[in-house]
Each structure stands twice: as structure tokens, then as C-alpha cells.
Design a protein around this motif. Structure first.
Motif, PDB file in Angstrom:
ATOM      1  N   GLU A 130      46.081  -3.497  21.947  1.00 24.83           N
ATOM      2  CA  GLU A 130      45.701  -2.396  21.874  1.00 24.83           C
ATOM      3  C   GLU A 130      44.172  -1.561  21.425  1.00 24.83           C
ATOM      4  O   GLU A 130      44.128  -2.625  20.563  1.00 24.83           O
ATOM      5  N   ARG A 157      46.416   0.730  29.131  1.00 25.00           N
ATOM      6  CA  ARG A 157      46.716   2.492  29.823  1.00 25.00           C
ATOM      7  C   ARG A 157      45.759   3.246  29.096  1.00 25.00           C
ATOM      8  O   ARG A 157      46.264   2.759  28.148  1.00 25.00           O
ATOM      9  N   HIS A 158      45.300   4.690  29.269  1.00 27.41           N
ATOM     10  CA  HIS A 158      45.407   5.199  27.831  1.00 27.41           C
ATOM     11  C   HIS A 158      46.257   6.741  27.650  1.00 27.41           C
ATOM     12  O   HIS A 158      47.260   6.645  28.020  1.00 27.41           O
ATOM     13  N   SER A 161      44.555  10.473  23.321  1.00 26.42           N
ATOM     14  CA  SER A 161      42.699  10.875  22.928  1.00 26.42           C
ATOM     15  C   SER A 161      43.235  12.120  21.794  1.00 26.42           C
ATOM     16  O   SER A 161      43.244  12.729  22.021  1.00 26.42           O
ATOM     17  N   ASN A 171      40.205   7.262  21.675  1.00 27.59           N
ATOM     18  CA  ASN A 171      40.434   6.875  22.210  1.00 27.59           C
ATOM     19  C   ASN A 171      41.616   6.061  22.422  1.00 27.59           C
ATOM     20  O   ASN A 171      40.784   5.093  21.635  1.00 27.59           O
ATOM     21  N   ARG A 172      42.711   6.069  22.678  1.00 27.88           N
ATOM     22  CA  ARG A 172      43.633   4.802  22.436  1.00 27.88           C
ATOM     23  C   ARG A 172      44.777   4.380  23.462  1.00 27.88           C
ATOM     24  O   ARG A 172      44.778   5.532  24.516  1.00 27.88           O
ATOM     25  N   PHE A 173      44.481   2.706  24.004  1.00 24.91           N
ATOM     26  CA  PHE A 173      44.469   2.646  25.292  1.00 24.91           C
ATOM     27  C   PHE A 173      45.261   1.135  24.829  1.00 24.91           C
ATOM     28  O   PHE A 173      45.139   0.608  23.480  1.00 24.91           O
TER      29      PHE A 173
END
Length: 177
Positions: A130, A157-158, A161, A171-173
Motif C-alpha cells: 500500500e 488501485r486507488h 483521497s 491518496n491511498r493506493f
């Protein structure tokens, strides 16, 4: 078990300026002293893995040691942790998969991976699950990049936000495997 990156970058993707300074990270006024979710993030990790450069930067800050979790310093050049930090930081070296597995045997399941070269190395080995990246609305024009070369693309994958102080965007992916 998961390996997380929690980091800030400039608009042009740098984590430190051309002089390896971080002052620009604090240019946005933060009158309420928000940590932008950092403590909640820290509550979910068991330990930090950071490179020598990042460790030396943190040691050089004019403040108390900022971490309550164990810090593992990834270095092939340091021979010992400096005086005053032996109970806070521990040296590790070698193959990253082996380091992660060793930490897992010690009960360290969720790791915070920090530092530009260390993050790049973990990405090259596909060991990041992540990415949590806060973008600061500053263009530095050069400096230490967050990302480096890879042997193959990594897909994320986003998932989220968040906007802070009408300026910062976190932002977290999540890694797609």
C-alpha cells in the motif's frame, strides 16, 4: 502481513529538495496542528524499516525521538547504531525478502517502509502492499525522487483521497496482485 509507504511528495514527485532539505513540507499553515492521520496510520503498524539516510535525517531533527515503534535501519555501511538510539533502532541488512521474513518471525507483521532509496528498493522487489502519498502543492524542480526504475510495471488501485487545509491531498493506493 503488509508493507506500507506513508510519505509526502512535491507536485513533481520529490520527497526532498535539491539540497536534501524538507523545509518545504511545512510551508502550508497548520493552525490546528493536524497530523493528517499519521497517528492512526502508526497505530496499525508494528515497526518501521528505513534507510540509513532517512535514519540520519531523523536523528538530526531538533526533537525527541518521534517513534514509539521499533525502527529497523536498512544499511550495508553502518556498523552500529549511534549512542542514545540502541534501544530505539536496530540494524538490518541483506536481501529484502529475507529481512521482511525475519521481522515477521519476530511478530512484526505490518511494516512502515520509509526513505526514498528504501521505498524504491522495496518496490523493485514488489514488496509494497500500500502507498499512502500526500501531495504538497509545491514544484521543487529537482531533488530526491520517490520513484525509481523498475524491471516491470506495478499496478495499484486507488482506494481513497482526502483533502487537508484546502491544499494537501492524501491518496491511498493498494497493490493489485
Amino acid at each position: 502481513m503488509a508493507n506500507y509507504v506513508y510519505i509526502a511528495t512535491s507536485l513533481d514527485g520529490f520527497i526532498a529538495d535539491q539540497n536534501n532539505q524538507l523545509d518545504w513540507l511545512h510551508e502550508i499553515p497548520n493552525p490546528e496542528g493536524s497530523d493528517f492521520g499519521f497517528q492512526a496510520f502508526m497505530d496499525q503498524v508494528d515497526a518501521l524499516v528505513m534507510g540509513r539516510n532517512t535514519f540520519e535525517t531523523v536523528v538530526g531533527f531538533d526533537c525527541d525521538w518521534p517513534y514509539s515503534k521499533p525502527v529497523y535501519v536498512l544499511s550495508n555501511s553502518l556498523s552500529a547504531i549511534p549512542d542514545g538510539y540502541q534501544d530505539k533502532a536496530f540494524l538490518v541488512s541483506g536481501d529484502l525478502k529475507h529481512v521482511v521474513n525475519e521481522l515477521a518471525t519476530q511478530g512484526m507483521r505490518n511494516l512502515y517502509i520509509d526513505g526514498g532509496k528504501t521505498v524504491q528498493s522495496f518496490l523493485r522487489e514488489d514488496l509494497i502492499d500500500e502507498l499512502i502519498i500526500t501531495t504538497i502543492p509545491t514544484v521543487l524542480g529537482g531533488g530526491a525522487p520517490l520513484f525509481g526504475e523498475l524491471t516491470a510495471p506495478l499496478r495499484f488501485r486507488h482506494v481513497e483521497s482526502q483533502r487537508y487545509l484546502d491544499s494537501l491531498v492524501k491518496n491511498r493506493f493498494v497493490r493489485v496482485r
